[in-house]
Design an enzyme around this catalytic site. Structure first.
Site, PDB file in Angstrom:
ATOM      1  N   GLU A  70      -6.146   6.422  -1.659  1.00  0.00           N
ATOM      2  CA  GLU A  70      -6.043   5.273  -0.760  1.00  0.00           C
ATOM      3  C   GLU A  70      -6.595   4.010  -1.410  1.00  0.00           C
ATOM      4  O   GLU A  70      -6.069   2.911  -1.180  1.00  0.00           O
ATOM      5  CB  GLU A  70      -6.794   5.567   0.537  1.00  0.00           C
ATOM      6  CG  GLU A  70      -6.279   6.775   1.309  1.00  0.00           C
ATOM      7  CD  GLU A  70      -4.841   6.621   1.774  1.00  0.00           C
ATOM      8  OE1 GLU A  70      -4.398   5.470   1.995  1.00  0.00           O
ATOM      9  OE2 GLU A  70      -4.153   7.650   1.914  1.00  0.00           O
ATOM     10  N   HIS A 111       0.831  -1.203   0.000  1.00  0.00           N
ATOM     11  CA  HIS A 111       0.000   0.000   0.000  1.00  0.00           C
ATOM     12  C   HIS A 111       0.868   1.256   0.000  1.00  0.00           C
ATOM     13  O   HIS A 111       0.644   2.179  -0.789  1.00  0.00           O
ATOM     14  CB  HIS A 111      -0.903  -0.038   1.244  1.00  0.00           C
ATOM     15  CG  HIS A 111      -1.738   1.178   1.463  1.00  0.00           C
ATOM     16  ND1 HIS A 111      -3.100   1.186   1.269  1.00  0.00           N
ATOM     17  CD2 HIS A 111      -1.422   2.433   1.892  1.00  0.00           C
ATOM     18  CE1 HIS A 111      -3.577   2.386   1.559  1.00  0.00           C
ATOM     19  NE2 HIS A 111      -2.571   3.158   1.949  1.00  0.00           N
ATOM     20  N   GLU A 112       1.861   1.290   0.879  1.00  0.00           N
ATOM     21  CA  GLU A 112       2.703   2.494   0.979  1.00  0.00           C
ATOM     22  C   GLU A 112       3.586   2.655  -0.259  1.00  0.00           C
ATOM     23  O   GLU A 112       3.795   3.783  -0.729  1.00  0.00           O
ATOM     24  CB  GLU A 112       3.556   2.430   2.247  1.00  0.00           C
ATOM     25  CG  GLU A 112       2.760   2.397   3.541  1.00  0.00           C
ATOM     26  CD  GLU A 112       1.736   3.516   3.656  1.00  0.00           C
ATOM     27  OE1 GLU A 112       1.962   4.607   3.094  1.00  0.00           O
ATOM     28  OE2 GLU A 112       0.700   3.300   4.302  1.00  0.00           O
ATOM     29  N   ASP A 154      -4.671   0.587  -1.896  1.00  0.00           N
ATOM     30  CA  ASP A 154      -5.189  -0.688  -1.392  1.00  0.00           C
ATOM     31  C   ASP A 154      -5.151  -1.765  -2.475  1.00  0.00           C
ATOM     32  O   ASP A 154      -4.726  -2.902  -2.230  1.00  0.00           O
ATOM     33  CB  ASP A 154      -6.631  -0.522  -0.913  1.00  0.00           C
ATOM     34  CG  ASP A 154      -6.730   0.105   0.469  1.00  0.00           C
ATOM     35  OD1 ASP A 154      -5.704   0.152   1.176  1.00  0.00           O
ATOM     36  OD2 ASP A 154      -7.830   0.548   0.844  1.00  0.00           O
ATOM     37  N   HIS A 173       1.532   4.213  -2.950  1.00  0.00           N
ATOM     38  CA  HIS A 173       1.247   5.640  -2.762  1.00  0.00           C
ATOM     39  C   HIS A 173       2.196   6.522  -3.573  1.00  0.00           C
ATOM     40  O   HIS A 173       1.845   7.643  -3.946  1.00  0.00           O
ATOM     41  CB  HIS A 173       1.337   6.021  -1.291  1.00  0.00           C
ATOM     42  CG  HIS A 173       0.017   6.006  -0.584  1.00  0.00           C
ATOM     43  ND1 HIS A 173      -1.131   6.524  -1.134  1.00  0.00           N
ATOM     44  CD2 HIS A 173      -0.331   5.526   0.650  1.00  0.00           C
ATOM     45  CE1 HIS A 173      -2.139   6.375  -0.280  1.00  0.00           C
ATOM     46  NE2 HIS A 173      -1.683   5.768   0.794  1.00  0.00           N
TER      47      HIS A 173
END
Length: 749
Positions: free
Chosen positions: A644, A582-583, A648, A586
């Site tokens: 987000e 997830h990070e 995800d 980003h």
């Protein structure tokens, strides 16, 4: 951009709540964490019988294929107790994994939600309290920074001393430095010396951004330096939508103002009128307030200028140039004409400046002091805190107060988190988590690069630069190295001014000034792009910093159910592995993609690739906008949560592909959990992923989340990514078109 996980609390209402006598610590932890850690009181033998009964109908599993370690037994129990196997996973995977958990979980009276995340945070909260409870020591063996965390904590839990201090110091500050709160003085308030700019400056010295926000941040165009930011501040109710119509929340908000004023004065002659004027003013400025959706949907509207050109850019009656220069000068920083300023929400600045011009000085003074005092209520005696708590019950849907020790532990951790972390990592953190996480990051980072290389919608130039950026990501795991060192120089330097006494309100006011001054002084310091960020290790969260191209996984999140050194890898990859992915993603979502590998916001994709990205992003936005929050019958906001949601979806795919690759290199290493042997390791990957998002919340909190949070609700964080993933269909033998399997799958990364 964090992995959660914002808990939805509005900045203006992220407050300390009233104390109440709490149950013994062991009893409270059992109540709050029983669902997560299972029936630990049951003997292993009895539990094994129960688990064996649950798996009677499954294929027999050879004993050496089962993981029977204490951790595996515990993990099996909390997953079994969570799942509702009467639900078809291909129809509703979220309720298949979380159905029984939701049915059996009760939202604690002192909070607005319960979730796997919140249970982990509760555990950390009590760990922090345990660390801070011993009285301060004056021996040379303990760093002064740590000693002062204990002094601050004990001043916060000393209710008798808070009662003795009363409100004298707060009211003295209001009257002598800020010009008084007119609502308390009736018609006797003297407006002859009123000056809004000077008033806002004095409040900014106590770390209050009211009406307008100013501060220091990394320059988006030059990540080696800091710049000055100007934009909107926040609202008392957090979001514009709350002011649109009269509701129980707006009524309770006005009652909050009224009751606080009435408790602080014997002159009630003008309270009602003043309250109405305060609310009317805030309602008017709220019309121009940018929502999270608008800020994310208009990412290129920040205007880059200089201090010398600021007056020309913002040709308003309110003197922004003087405001900024004076604020920094108070901290010892003299601004020059060529200092860079990033102006956000310019329309808000224009419109609100115009509203100020036609608003009476009494109303402006009343509003600004109200916004200061609504936060300082938290530091007053209990009778005043109760007034705010009554409002919180309506705004958040709670019915009780948190224990005072938890409130105080959170306050100290939030303001001196690195000193707290010095203690935490020594007592609670296992460095095996750090080492294994580095390995997982490497594997997941490689999986993402493999995905980039296989991407067909990017042109070669953009793809190569994206690969370079992915390879350049800087990772931080657990804690900054200096916290584990015997050399405490860096820690002591960081908290050199944090010297406290037994008066809680004095400590709070001092801390606010330290925070404000530190932020302004940051402007003249070099940016250390490899340094640990602002969030301490003692948080349950994870972060991506676009200006540093850096991912951070604090010690607080490297715990069960997200990570355990003894867990089968399918559990770790399905939980912390997805957070890692997830990070990483980003850095390539709708916002992160605009920053290059060095953290500079400059064009580095071709227009053709950007258009292709936007097409795929639109699919995500439309999908999530069609989700409905059943308990309040409101649609989710896919525009607001798009970044987000992209993270995800990408994170799930990257972690799964990395786990597949790990299993090929480590055949037959992962053993099955007792009672869950009928599920494959790949199925268990998805089951543990979904379990991390099991949640239950009050209606008020659900509305708050939909209006303000850039993260989707837990249910959508499960069904969105899994329904878009063909590997999920394969693993559970789903047919596209079933409830949890989209025909048209949305894939960005």
């Amino acid at each position: 951009m964090n992995a959660q996980f914002s808990d939805g609390a509005l900045k203006s209402l992220s407050v300390l709540k009233n104390p109440q006598t709490s149950p013994p610590r062991s009893k409270r932890i059992f109540i709050l964490l029983g669902i997560l850690i299972g029936l630990l009181a049951i003997s292993t033998a009895v539990l094994a019988v129960i688990l064996a009964m649950k798996s009677k109908t499954t294929e027999k599993t050879v004993d050496n294929e089962l993981c029977t370690s204490p951790y595996c037994v515990k993990a099996a129990n909390y997953l079994i107790e969570s799942m509702d196997e009467t639900v078809e996973p291909c129809e509703d995977f979220y309720h298949f994994v979380c159905g029984t958990w939701i049915k059996n979980s009760r939202i604690p009276d002192d909070t607005d939600a319960i979730s796997t995340f919140n249970l982990l945070r509760t555990q950390l909260d009590y760990n922090v309290v345990d660390l801070l409870t011993p009285p301060p020591r004056n021996d040379s063996n303990e760093p002064k920074a740590v000693t002062n965390t204990r002094i601050l904590y004990h001043s916060c839990i000393d209710e008798q001393n808070i009662e003795d201090d009363g409100v004298y110091l707060i009211l003295s500050l209001v009257n002598k430095e800020f010009g008084g709160w007119p609502i308390l003085q009736g018609s006797s308030w003297d407006n002859s010396t009123f000056n809004l700019l000077n008033l806002l400056l004095k409040l900014r010295q106590y770390n209050n951004d009211i009406i307008f926000g100013i501060g220091t941040s990394i320059d988006e165009k030059n990540s080696k330096e800091y710049d000055i930011g100007i934009g909107q501040s926040d609202l008392g109710l957090g979001q514009r939508q709350y002011y649109s119509n009269e509701s129980k929340i707006t009524i309770a908000y006005r009652q909050f103002i009224y009751n606080l004023a009435a408790a602080l004065t014997s002159d009630a002659s003008m309270i009602e009128q003043d309250v109405n004027d305060i609310f009317a003013f805030e309602k008017e400025i709220a019309k121009h307030y940018w929502t999270p959706e608008e800020r994310r949907g208009r990412p290129n509207t920040t205007i880059r200028t200089t201090v010398g050109n600021l007056t020309h850019l913002l040709n308003t009656t309110f003197d922004f140039t003087n405001y900024v220069r004076s604020a920094y000068l108070w901290a010892g920083i003299t601004l020059v004409d060529n200092d860079i300023v990033a102006v956000s929400e310019r329309e808000y600045l224009y419109n609100v400046s115009s509203i100020i011009d036609r608003t009476s000085s009494r109303t402006l003074q009343n509003y600004v002091l109200w916004r200061f005092l609504m936060h300082r209520v938290d530091n007053m005696p209990k009778q005043f805190r109760s007034i705010k708590e009554n409002f919180q019950h309506i705004f958040r849907g709670t019915t009780a107060e948190q224990p005072r020790k938890i409130i105080c532990g959170n306050y100290v951790n939030g303001n001196m988190g690195f000193a707290v972390s010095k203690l935490y990592i020594k007592k609670y953190f296992d460095d095996n988590a750090r080492n294994q996480s580095y390995e997982m990051i490497g594997n997941i980072q490689k999986a993402f690069i493999d995905m980039l290389e296989q991407t067909i919608w990017m042109d070669v130039t953009s793809k190569n630069k994206a690969i370079e950026k992915a390879q350049a990501i800087d990772e931080k795991i657990g804690y900054p190295d200096y916290l584990a060192s015997d050399n405490v120089t860096q820690l002591e330097t960081e908290y050199a001014e944090y010297i406290f006494n037994s008066s809680y309100i004095s400590n709070v006011l001092k801390l606010l000034q330290i925070k404000a001054k530190t932020e302004f002084q940051l402007l003249r310091k070099p940016v250390d792009r490899k340094a640990w960020g602002l969030s301490a290790p003692t948080v349950v969260n994870a972060f991506y910093a676009p200006s540093k191209n850096q991912i951070t996984f604090p010690a607080g999140i490297l715990q069960t159910p997200f990570f355990d050194k003894d867990a089968p890898k399918y559990l770790n990859y399905g939980a912390i592995g997805v957070v890692i992915g997830h990070e990483i993603t980003h850095g390539f979502d709708n916002s992160g993609r605009q920053f290059d590998k060095n953290g500079n916001r400059i064009p580095w994709w071709t227009n053709e690739t950007i258009q292709e990205f936007n097409n795929r992003k639109r699919c995500i936005v439309d999908q999530y906008s069609n989700f409905t929050v059943p308990q309040i019958n409101i649609k989710a906001n896919g525009n607001q949560t798009q970044g987000e949601d992209i993270a995800d979806n990408g994170g799930l795919r990257e972690a799964f592909f990395a786990y597949q690759k790990w299993t090929k290199a480590n055949l037959n290493v992962d053993k099955k959990l007792p009672g869950l042997s009928k599920y494959t390791s790949e199925q268990m990957f998805f089951i543990n992923y979904a379990h991390t998002w099991c949640s239950k919340m009050t209606d008020s909190y659900a509305l708050n989340r939909v209006l303000s949070d850039v993260h989707s609700l837990g249910q959508f964080r499960v069904i969105g990514p899994t329904s878009n993933f063909v590997e999920f269909d394969r693993v559970f033998n789903c047919r596209p078109g079933q409830g949890n399997s989209r025909v048209k799958k949305c894939i960005v990364w």
